[in-house]
Design a protein around this motif. Sequence first.
Motif, PDB file in Angstrom:
ATOM      1  N   ARG A  37       0.894  -1.130   0.049  1.00 23.90           N
ATOM      2  CA  ARG A  37      -0.314   0.148  -0.012  1.00 23.90           C
ATOM      3  C   ARG A  37       1.032   1.325  -0.011  1.00 23.90           C
ATOM      4  NH1 ARG A  37      -4.911   0.197   3.937  1.00 23.90           N
ATOM      5  NH2 ARG A  37      -5.409  -1.358   2.844  1.00 23.90           N
ATOM      6  N   GLN A  38       1.897   1.286   0.859  1.00 27.54           N
ATOM      7  CA  GLN A  38       3.008   2.342   0.940  1.00 27.54           C
ATOM      8  C   GLN A  38       3.646   2.612  -0.601  1.00 27.54           C
ATOM      9  OE1 GLN A  38       2.878  -0.294   3.017  1.00 27.54           O
ATOM     10  NE2 GLN A  38       2.481   0.554   4.792  1.00 27.54           N
ATOM     11  N   GLN A  39       3.755   1.739  -1.333  1.00 27.63           N
ATOM     12  CA  GLN A  39       4.540   1.719  -2.473  1.00 27.63           C
ATOM     13  C   GLN A  39       3.298   2.241  -3.653  1.00 27.63           C
ATOM     14  OE1 GLN A  39       5.796  -2.384  -2.974  1.00 27.63           O
ATOM     15  NE2 GLN A  39       7.732  -1.756  -3.324  1.00 27.63           N
ATOM     16  N   ILE A  40       2.290   2.005  -3.371  1.00 27.68           N
ATOM     17  CA  ILE A  40       1.179   2.466  -4.267  1.00 27.68           C
ATOM     18  C   ILE A  40       0.745   4.053  -4.043  1.00 27.68           C
ATOM     19  CG2 ILE A  40      -1.407   2.505  -4.634  1.00 27.68           C
ATOM     20  CD1 ILE A  40      -1.011  -0.846  -4.385  1.00 27.68           C
ATOM     21  N   TYR A  41       0.816   4.171  -2.599  1.00 34.30           N
ATOM     22  CA  TYR A  41       0.755   5.805  -2.514  1.00 34.30           C
ATOM     23  C   TYR A  41       1.883   6.559  -2.805  1.00 34.30           C
ATOM     24  CZ  TYR A  41      -3.597   4.986  -0.061  1.00 34.30           C
ATOM     25  OH  TYR A  41      -5.095   4.766   0.325  1.00 34.30           O
ATOM     26  N   ARG A  42       3.066   6.231  -2.550  1.00 34.31           N
ATOM     27  CA  ARG A  42       4.200   6.978  -3.239  1.00 34.31           C
ATOM     28  C   ARG A  42       4.294   6.995  -4.687  1.00 34.31           C
ATOM     29  NH1 ARG A  42       7.240   3.791   0.558  1.00 34.31           N
ATOM     30  NH2 ARG A  42       7.946   2.380  -0.984  1.00 34.31           N
ATOM     31  N   THR A  43       3.925   5.979  -5.103  1.00 33.50           N
ATOM     32  CA  THR A  43       3.780   6.007  -6.925  1.00 33.50           C
ATOM     33  C   THR A  43       2.883   6.939  -7.212  1.00 33.50           C
ATOM     34  OG1 THR A  43       4.794   3.621  -6.896  1.00 33.50           O
ATOM     35  CG2 THR A  43       3.539   4.587  -8.852  1.00 33.50           C
ATOM     36  N   LEU A  44       1.426   6.812  -6.640  1.00 34.09           N
ATOM     37  CA  LEU A  44       0.386   7.880  -7.040  1.00 34.09           C
ATOM     38  C   LEU A  44       1.096   9.349  -6.864  1.00 34.09           C
ATOM     39  CD1 LEU A  44      -2.641   5.958  -5.552  1.00 34.09           C
ATOM     40  CD2 LEU A  44      -2.233   6.676  -7.996  1.00 34.09           C
ATOM     41  N   SER A  45       1.744   9.522  -5.654  1.00 32.39           N
ATOM     42  CA  SER A  45       2.196  10.869  -5.721  1.00 32.39           C
ATOM     43  C   SER A  45       3.236  11.382  -6.506  1.00 32.39           C
ATOM     44  CB  SER A  45       2.807  10.953  -4.094  1.00 32.39           C
ATOM     45  OG  SER A  45       3.179  12.292  -3.871  1.00 32.39           O
ATOM     46  N   ARG A  46       4.150  10.608  -7.138  1.00 38.49           N
ATOM     47  CA  ARG A  46       5.017  10.919  -8.223  1.00 38.49           C
ATOM     48  C   ARG A  46       4.691  11.016  -9.401  1.00 38.49           C
ATOM     49  NH1 ARG A  46       7.993   6.529  -7.303  1.00 38.49           N
ATOM     50  NH2 ARG A  46       7.174   5.300  -8.869  1.00 38.49           N
ATOM     51  N   LEU A  47       3.476  10.098  -9.489  1.00 38.76           N
ATOM     52  CA  LEU A  47       2.653  10.151 -10.992  1.00 38.76           C
ATOM     53  C   LEU A  47       1.687  11.463 -11.079  1.00 38.76           C
ATOM     54  CD1 LEU A  47       1.336   6.574 -11.164  1.00 38.76           C
ATOM     55  CD2 LEU A  47       3.124   7.858 -12.758  1.00 38.76           C
ATOM     56  N   HIS A  48       1.436  12.010  -9.944  1.00 41.64           N
ATOM     57  CA  HIS A  48       0.716  13.140  -9.706  1.00 41.64           C
ATOM     58  C   HIS A  48       1.593  14.320  -9.911  1.00 41.64           C
ATOM     59  CE1 HIS A  48      -1.417  16.674  -7.809  1.00 41.64           C
ATOM     60  NE2 HIS A  48      -2.362  16.015  -8.654  1.00 41.64           N
ATOM     61  N   ASP A  49       2.699  14.169  -9.281  1.00 46.41           N
ATOM     62  CA  ASP A  49       3.810  15.314  -9.569  1.00 46.41           C
ATOM     63  C   ASP A  49       4.254  15.527 -11.021  1.00 46.41           C
ATOM     64  OD1 ASP A  49       3.451  15.824  -6.806  1.00 46.41           O
ATOM     65  OD2 ASP A  49       5.639  14.783  -6.177  1.00 46.41           O
ATOM     66  N   GLY A  50       4.447  14.472 -11.701  1.00 46.80           N
ATOM     67  CA  GLY A  50       4.849  14.141 -13.069  1.00 46.80           C
ATOM     68  C   GLY A  50       3.816  14.593 -13.952  1.00 46.80           C
ATOM     69  N   GLY A  51       2.508  14.991 -13.587  1.00 47.15           N
ATOM     70  CA  GLY A  51       1.208  15.287 -14.653  1.00 47.15           C
ATOM     71  C   GLY A  51       0.826  14.091 -15.148  1.00 47.15           C
ATOM     72  N   LEU A  52       1.012  12.780 -14.840  1.00 42.03           N
ATOM     73  CA  LEU A  52       0.493  11.551 -15.473  1.00 42.03           C
ATOM     74  C   LEU A  52      -0.847  11.252 -14.831  1.00 42.03           C
ATOM     75  CD1 LEU A  52       3.733   9.683 -15.503  1.00 42.03           C
ATOM     76  CD2 LEU A  52       2.763  10.987 -17.326  1.00 42.03           C
ATOM     77  N   VAL A  53      -1.154  11.788 -13.499  1.00 43.52           N
ATOM     78  CA  VAL A  53      -2.723  11.412 -13.213  1.00 43.52           C
ATOM     79  C   VAL A  53      -3.076  12.721 -12.495  1.00 43.52           C
ATOM     80  CG1 VAL A  53      -1.997   9.058 -12.405  1.00 43.52           C
ATOM     81  CG2 VAL A  53      -1.665  10.630 -10.823  1.00 43.52           C
ATOM     82  N   THR A  54      -4.182  12.732 -12.570  1.00 42.03           N
ATOM     83  CA  THR A  54      -4.859  14.088 -11.789  1.00 42.03           C
ATOM     84  C   THR A  54      -5.312  13.477 -10.509  1.00 42.03           C
ATOM     85  OG1 THR A  54      -6.887  13.876 -12.897  1.00 42.03           O
ATOM     86  CG2 THR A  54      -5.408  15.339 -14.015  1.00 42.03           C
ATOM     87  N   CYS A  55      -5.917  14.407  -9.693  1.00 42.41           N
ATOM     88  CA  CYS A  55      -6.405  13.850  -8.395  1.00 42.41           C
ATOM     89  C   CYS A  55      -7.539  14.823  -8.014  1.00 42.41           C
ATOM     90  CB  CYS A  55      -5.129  13.961  -7.292  1.00 42.41           C
ATOM     91  SG  CYS A  55      -5.783  13.442  -5.527  1.00 42.41           S
TER      92      CYS A  55
END
Length: 182
Positions: A37-55
Amino acid sequence: MALDHAIMISLAERPGTGYELSRQFSTSLGHFWPATRQQIYRTLSRLHDGGLVTCEDVPQQGRPDKKIYTLSRTGEDALASWIAEPSAVPTLRDSLGVKLRGAEHGDLADVLTDVRHHRTVHAERLSLYRGYAVTQFPEATSDPTALTGRRLHQYLVLRGGIRMEEGFVAWCDEVLETLEKS
């Protein structure tokens, strides 16, 4: 493959929260690309910072806001680009194989115990995957061509997992049968 791509594929299928993604990983994607779960949340944060996902923050009564992630257009393009790249061919890198190769330098009974353990784990995983095939893809048991699109793709990945586990169990059986006779 990076966890990034597994998460992006999941979000391409449907937007979701980090919690929903971690549940999905525990029942499907995680069998082929495990993540905490921690890896998923860290990756989501990185993807968001990179503009690959919106939140989108969704207010909840008496609880912190729920964050719903969606694959962005940039993320869709990046995912399509990654899918277009040739996949690396995996190499066998297995400590059990190395132990077996060096069995003459230790106690063969210990190696056989390890092989039995691996066989048990792979047989359990095979049973789980076969169960998924029956419960999640009942129409495919009689006619796999009844599936199309995403469901067909998911089924084919599951079939690949079944085939790999069948092969590993058969190999463990061969090793046990051969070494127990020697």
